[in-house]
Design an enzyme around this catalytic site. Structure first.
Site, PDB file in Angstrom:
ATOM      1  N   CYS A  50      51.968 -31.669 -13.784  1.00 16.31           N
ATOM      2  CA  CYS A  50      52.091 -33.087 -13.344  1.00 16.31           C
ATOM      3  C   CYS A  50      53.469 -33.034 -12.832  1.00 16.31           C
ATOM      4  O   CYS A  50      54.479 -33.290 -13.322  1.00 16.31           O
ATOM      5  CB  CYS A  50      51.664 -34.181 -14.359  1.00 16.31           C
ATOM      6  SG  CYS A  50      52.012 -35.734 -13.808  1.00 16.31           S
ATOM      7  N   CYS A 104      55.093 -36.928 -13.290  1.00 13.10           N
ATOM      8  CA  CYS A 104      55.564 -37.555 -14.310  1.00 13.10           C
ATOM      9  C   CYS A 104      55.088 -36.489 -15.409  1.00 13.10           C
ATOM     10  O   CYS A 104      55.667 -35.275 -15.843  1.00 13.10           O
ATOM     11  CB  CYS A 104      54.930 -38.744 -14.758  1.00 13.10           C
ATOM     12  SG  CYS A 104      55.304 -39.642 -16.111  1.00 13.10           S
ATOM     13  N   SER A 105      53.907 -36.723 -16.424  1.00 18.24           N
ATOM     14  CA  SER A 105      53.721 -36.114 -17.566  1.00 18.24           C
ATOM     15  C   SER A 105      52.205 -36.208 -17.709  1.00 18.24           C
ATOM     16  O   SER A 105      51.768 -36.160 -19.010  1.00 18.24           O
ATOM     17  CB  SER A 105      54.564 -36.553 -18.610  1.00 18.24           C
ATOM     18  OG  SER A 105      54.311 -38.012 -18.804  1.00 18.24           O
ATOM     19  N   CYS A 106      51.075 -36.406 -16.588  1.00 22.61           N
ATOM     20  CA  CYS A 106      49.748 -36.545 -16.894  1.00 22.61           C
ATOM     21  C   CYS A 106      49.373 -35.208 -17.768  1.00 22.61           C
ATOM     22  O   CYS A 106      49.876 -34.164 -17.100  1.00 22.61           O
ATOM     23  CB  CYS A 106      49.198 -36.850 -15.545  1.00 22.61           C
ATOM     24  SG  CYS A 106      49.429 -38.584 -15.266  1.00 22.61           S
TER      25      CYS A 106
END
Lengths: 100, 215
Positions: free
Chosen positions: B115, B118-120
């Site tokens: 991702c 971000c941090s999906c």
């Protein structure tokens, strides 16, 4: 070229394709407050108060310096506060009083 | 804490600054309590969601992968609609609004998830992502130099195998269906699941069989 274009074309989160250091395979057990912060994010999403994209955007809006210096969940809780102020759900005064 | 007189002079070394809640810890508590006071969220909901988060670990994803290896019909359903297959076959609730796309590794294609923004991450089936997945080096480099990134995990992909990098979004999450290792024909589904680690489902390493597990 003025040398500032990269500030316009690349927001702080938009780092795909940039050069960066070697990957260090780091991880840590979440602190209790970090886990609560994650659960809070999920619950805010369930209630359609703050969704994932608003959260991401809220982190982006913190600006490069905060994005660089705060930890992951520190960014989240500051972003939530700002979003809740903007949506008139909380006021800065209420939060300041509660923070003590 | 009860208000009791506390008049002695020994230092409370264990209850120093380090044990006091920090600035952001206090902010989290304040935001949460204000939202509960305003009846926008319930205190129970946070507790329940922590339980949900604790219940999600890579072991769940490993079960899905092992089933896909032994059951071709399930594999087809999983590749057609990852979320529905996980919900129907395993009763895995997708507590968020995300879709799940399962990417099958083959002898021609190696998949990797990231991702960049971000941090999906496929949290309903893997739990929370490791820190390195959320950190700058992985997010920045995975999309442009995936082979170099994989090499840092000790994974060398032959030149004639395509490396495909999938950038997750708020709505679409990915899970890698790794290749079943050779010489595992005699393994039970449970034994197969035990081979499948978090990193194999992110796509940074292949599934391997340790010497002890070989039979």
């Amino acid at each position: 070229m003025t040398g500032s274009e990269h500030l316009v074309t690349r927001l702080p989160n938009d780092i795909g394709g940039l050069s960066a250091d070697r990957i260090e395979q780091i991880d840590h057990e979440l602190a209790p407050w970090e886990k609560r912060c994650h659960a809070l994010a999920d619950v805010l999403d369930f209630h359609k108060i703050i969704n994932t994209e608003e959260k991401r955007c809220g982190v982006e809006a913190l600006g490069a310096e905060m994005v660089a210096n705060l930890t992951y969940y520190e960014r989240w809780i500051v972003a939530f506060s700002n979003i809740l102020f903007r949506k008139r759900i909380l006021t800065p005064t209420e939060l300041a009083k509660k923070n003590g | 804490m009860a208000a009791s007189p506390h008049e002695h002079d020994h230092p409370h070394a264990k209850i120093g600054d380090a044990d006091r809640p920090g600035y952001y810890d206090i902010m989290e508590t304040a935001v949460r309590e204000l939202l509960i006071e305003k009846k926008l969220i319930g205190a129970d909901e946070i507790r329940r969601q922590i339980e949900v988060l604790d219940s999600r670990t890579p072991a769940l994803g490993a079960k899905v992968v092992a089933r896909a290896w032994v059951d071709p019909a399930f594999r087809a359903r999983l590749l057609a609609n990852g979320r529905r297959a996980c919900e129907e076959e395993f009763g895995i609730s997708f507590y968020d609004d995300t879709q799940l796309i399962v990417l099958e590794n083959t002898d021609r294609v190696h998949n990797l998830i990231v991702c960049t923004l971000c941090s999906c991450y496929p949290r309903p089936v893997l739990g929370l992502p490791p820190d390195w997945y959320k950190a700058r080096p992985y997010r920045a480099r995975a999309v442009t130099e995936p082979r170099a990134v994989l090499a840092e995990f000790g994974t060398i992909i032959p030149d004639d195998v395509d490396v495909r990098v999938h950038d997750s979004t708020a709505m679409v999450r990915y899970l890698v269906l790794p290749r079943r290792p050779e010489a595992t024909e005699n393994f039970t589904e449970e034994e197969l699941a035990a081979l499948v680690t978090r990193d194999t489902m992110i796509g940074v390493v292949p599934v391997t069989v340790s010497k002890e597990a070989k039979k």
